[in-house]
Design an enzyme around this catalytic site. Sequence first.
Site, short mmCIF file in Angstrom:
data_model
loop_
_atom_site.label_atom_id
_atom_site.label_comp_id
_atom_site.label_asym_id
_atom_site.label_seq_id
_atom_site.Cartn_x
_atom_site.Cartn_y
_atom_site.Cartn_z
N TYR A 31 0.77 -1.36 0.06
CA TYR A 31 -0.09 0.15 -0.06
C TYR A 31 0.89 1.32 -0.14
O TYR A 31 0.29 2.33 -0.09
CB TYR A 31 -0.90 -0.10 1.20
CG TYR A 31 -1.89 -1.00 1.24
CD1 TYR A 31 -2.69 -1.42 0.30
CD2 TYR A 31 -1.75 -2.20 2.22
CE1 TYR A 31 -3.64 -2.22 0.25
CE2 TYR A 31 -2.67 -3.34 2.01
CZ TYR A 31 -3.62 -3.50 1.50
OH TYR A 31 -4.24 -4.76 1.39
N ASN A 83 -12.88 3.79 -1.80
CA ASN A 83 -12.06 2.57 -1.69
C ASN A 83 -12.67 2.13 -0.52
O ASN A 83 -12.51 2.22 0.66
CB ASN A 83 -10.62 3.02 -1.49
CG ASN A 83 -9.75 1.88 -1.44
OD1 ASN A 83 -10.39 0.69 -1.23
ND2 ASN A 83 -8.51 1.81 -1.22
N HIS A 89 -15.63 -6.70 -1.33
CA HIS A 89 -15.75 -8.26 -1.67
C HIS A 89 -16.84 -8.86 -0.83
O HIS A 89 -17.24 -10.09 -1.11
CB HIS A 89 -14.45 -8.95 -1.37
CG HIS A 89 -13.27 -8.38 -1.63
ND1 HIS A 89 -12.97 -7.96 -3.02
CD2 HIS A 89 -12.24 -7.51 -1.04
CE1 HIS A 89 -11.68 -7.20 -3.29
NE2 HIS A 89 -11.29 -7.07 -2.19
N ASP A 96 -25.78 -1.67 -2.57
CA ASP A 96 -27.00 -1.29 -2.53
C ASP A 96 -27.36 0.36 -2.24
O ASP A 96 -28.14 1.19 -2.83
CB ASP A 96 -28.09 -1.83 -1.70
CG ASP A 96 -28.47 -3.28 -2.22
OD1 ASP A 96 -28.06 -3.74 -3.39
OD2 ASP A 96 -28.86 -4.14 -1.51
N HIS A 109 -9.10 1.14 -5.89
CA HIS A 109 -8.13 0.36 -5.01
C HIS A 109 -6.82 0.45 -5.02
O HIS A 109 -6.16 0.60 -6.15
CB HIS A 109 -8.31 -1.25 -5.20
CG HIS A 109 -9.71 -1.39 -4.87
ND1 HIS A 109 -10.18 -1.83 -3.91
CD2 HIS A 109 -10.77 -1.77 -5.85
CE1 HIS A 109 -11.30 -1.93 -3.67
NE2 HIS A 109 -11.86 -1.99 -4.90
N ILE A 110 -5.78 0.71 -4.14
CA ILE A 110 -4.56 1.09 -4.21
C ILE A 110 -3.62 -0.06 -5.01
O ILE A 110 -2.74 -0.05 -5.62
CB ILE A 110 -3.99 1.31 -2.75
CG1 ILE A 110 -4.59 2.61 -2.30
CG2 ILE A 110 -2.51 1.62 -2.81
CD1 ILE A 110 -4.37 2.75 -0.73
N SER A 111 -3.96 -1.23 -4.34
CA SER A 111 -3.50 -2.56 -4.96
C SER A 111 -4.19 -3.19 -5.97
O SER A 111 -5.37 -2.82 -6.29
CB SER A 111 -2.97 -3.62 -3.69
OG SER A 111 -4.27 -4.19 -3.63
N ARG A 120 -10.29 -11.89 -3.13
CA ARG A 120 -10.46 -10.39 -3.37
C ARG A 120 -10.76 -9.82 -5.03
O ARG A 120 -10.70 -9.10 -5.19
CB ARG A 120 -8.98 -9.82 -3.21
CG ARG A 120 -8.67 -9.86 -1.55
CD ARG A 120 -7.21 -9.05 -1.43
NE ARG A 120 -7.03 -9.49 -0.11
CZ ARG A 120 -7.31 -8.87 1.11
NH1 ARG A 120 -7.99 -7.94 1.03
NH2 ARG A 120 -6.70 -9.24 2.25
#
Length: 158
Positions: A31, A83, A89, A96, A109-111, A120
């Site tokens: 990260y 994020n 997940h 919703d 998402h950073i990764s 994931r």
Amino acid sequence: MTTNAAPTKRSILLINGPNLNLLGTREPEKYGSETLSDIEENARRQCNELGFDFEGFQSNHEGVIVDRIHAARTDGTTAIIINAGAYTHTSVAIRDALTGVRVPFIEVHISNIHAREPFRHHSYLSDVAQGVIVGLGTLGYTAAIWSVVEKLKQGGFS
């Protein structure tokens, strides 16, 4: 005819989910070393330079995130960048909420979640997001803000 109506305020809401408050110290090999405060300050500066208001929000609690998304429906939020962390997940509730408020959002998402553990790889948000940015490190937040601004210049999200 002249009107005295105030210009429409444009505002970007950045939502970060669970454990992202630990950025800078949590698994820096995945990260990076930037803290959440660093990310929010950079985002605030970028938004202000582009003529947008900015709000950063982080919670480790799913219901609190849902409540903040609900508030975006009426508080003048123009777009959401989210994020959702691990809730990406697992959370039908966040999905919703995002579809229910009808505020356009970009998932970040950073990764690269697709290059990590199999659990994931699935996102409950991606198929309803206006865009998804993964694996660019914290630059993904910058790219998301730029994308929101450019889409709005072109007439908005479809």
